[in-house]
Scaffold this motif. Sequence first.
Motif, short mmCIF file in Angstrom:
data_model
loop_
_atom_site.label_atom_id
_atom_site.label_comp_id
_atom_site.label_asym_id
_atom_site.label_seq_id
_atom_site.Cartn_x
_atom_site.Cartn_y
_atom_site.Cartn_z
N GLN A 119 -45.74 -3.38 1.24
CA GLN A 119 -46.36 -3.93 0.04
C GLN A 119 -45.31 -4.52 -0.89
O GLN A 119 -45.52 -5.59 -1.50
N LEU A 120 -44.18 -3.85 -1.01
CA LEU A 120 -43.10 -4.37 -1.85
C LEU A 120 -42.58 -5.70 -1.31
O LEU A 120 -42.30 -6.63 -2.08
N GLU A 121 -42.46 -5.80 -0.01
CA GLU A 121 -42.01 -7.06 0.60
C GLU A 121 -43.01 -8.18 0.32
O GLU A 121 -42.61 -9.32 0.04
N LYS A 122 -44.30 -7.86 0.39
CA LYS A 122 -45.32 -8.85 0.09
C LYS A 122 -45.26 -9.27 -1.38
O LYS A 122 -45.33 -10.46 -1.71
N HIS A 127 -43.80 -12.98 -5.85
CA HIS A 127 -43.07 -13.19 -7.10
C HIS A 127 -42.09 -14.37 -6.97
O HIS A 127 -41.98 -15.20 -7.88
N LYS A 128 -41.41 -14.43 -5.86
CA LYS A 128 -40.45 -15.51 -5.65
C LYS A 128 -41.16 -16.86 -5.58
O LYS A 128 -40.69 -17.85 -6.16
N ALA A 270 -37.77 -10.38 -13.58
CA ALA A 270 -37.66 -8.93 -13.82
C ALA A 270 -38.37 -8.15 -12.72
O ALA A 270 -37.86 -7.11 -12.25
N ALA A 271 -39.53 -8.63 -12.31
CA ALA A 271 -40.28 -7.95 -11.24
C ALA A 271 -39.50 -8.00 -9.92
O ALA A 271 -39.46 -7.01 -9.18
N HIS A 279 -37.36 -1.42 -3.30
CA HIS A 279 -37.41 -1.69 -1.86
C HIS A 279 -36.23 -1.03 -1.16
O HIS A 279 -36.37 -0.44 -0.08
N GLY A 280 -35.04 -1.11 -1.78
CA GLY A 280 -33.87 -0.46 -1.20
C GLY A 280 -34.00 1.06 -1.18
O GLY A 280 -33.63 1.72 -0.20
#
Length: 324
Positions: A119-122, A127-128, A270-271, A279-280
């Motif tokens: 989910q974080l990768e998505k 965001h990018k 910021a997000a 993610h890390g």
Amino acid sequence: ARFVLAVVGSCCPSLNEVARSRSAASAMLRLTLTAGAAALVASESAGGMANPIRRVVSLLEQMQAKVTQEGKQEKELFDRYMCYCTTGARDLSASVSAAGAKITQASSELEAAEASKAQLEKDLAEHKSDRVEAKEALAKATAIREKEAAQYAKDSSEHKTNIAALGKAIDAIDKGMTGFLQTSAGAKLRQLTIDMDLSSADRDILSAFLSTGASQQYAPASGQIVGILKEMKDTMEKDLAEMTSTEEAAVKDFEELSAAKTKEVEAHGAAIESKTERHGQVGLEIVALQEDLDDTSKALSGDKEFLQDLDKNCATKKQEWEAR
């Protein structure tokens, strides 16, 4: 615990063999003692004094006592081994149960962590992408605003120049000044007569005035000319006011859009920073959970195998003991 059990288990077969040997030896000693006692009685009856057989019997009695004591020790060792079979099996069963529960929990946590990472990768990708779109929208709006501002600067400058020329022309005609048409203001007036949206009658009157005035002195009482020029000046001032109002509204809209897009870009930035860090962290958690799950699975497999061996060895030792 495994080490102790392994030591005890490895020693137990030899102990049983020793026990069987000692049992046989004890039976042999009893027979020997019986025979020796009979011989001793006969010898003492015959000789009436101490006989070397007495010493042999005493030695045999001591050996019998030693064998009996060792048998008790052997029984005590067997009982301790059986006790460990019970407690060891219970402890191993508890360890197997705890490891199974831990594997279930760790598997659930690992699944949740992997879902969180996905989910974080998505979210990061979105965001990018959104940040790029916001930057592009801001850049496009800035380019349009710069173009509009340049056009306004050009148009407003021309309007101001034309308004100034009309003002000078009106003042000159009102004052009856000669030579007006030979000035730059006169040249601008000729150009406006061609470019501005005028009625055919007004255009003809101005054209006649401009053509005759170049070689003759004109009468300052030409109120009709002045009226036409004032109307032209009013029209241009109104156009300039509308142009300026439109420009000011465009500037305000751009400033609002620029502020909103800048805020959006900063928010996405910021997000991205926050979720990249998370993610890390989740990645490290996943590695730790995978290692823990692997270690626990290996320990569980070893405990199950050891428990099977323990049950088998304990049953074998019990059967050997009962078969003595």
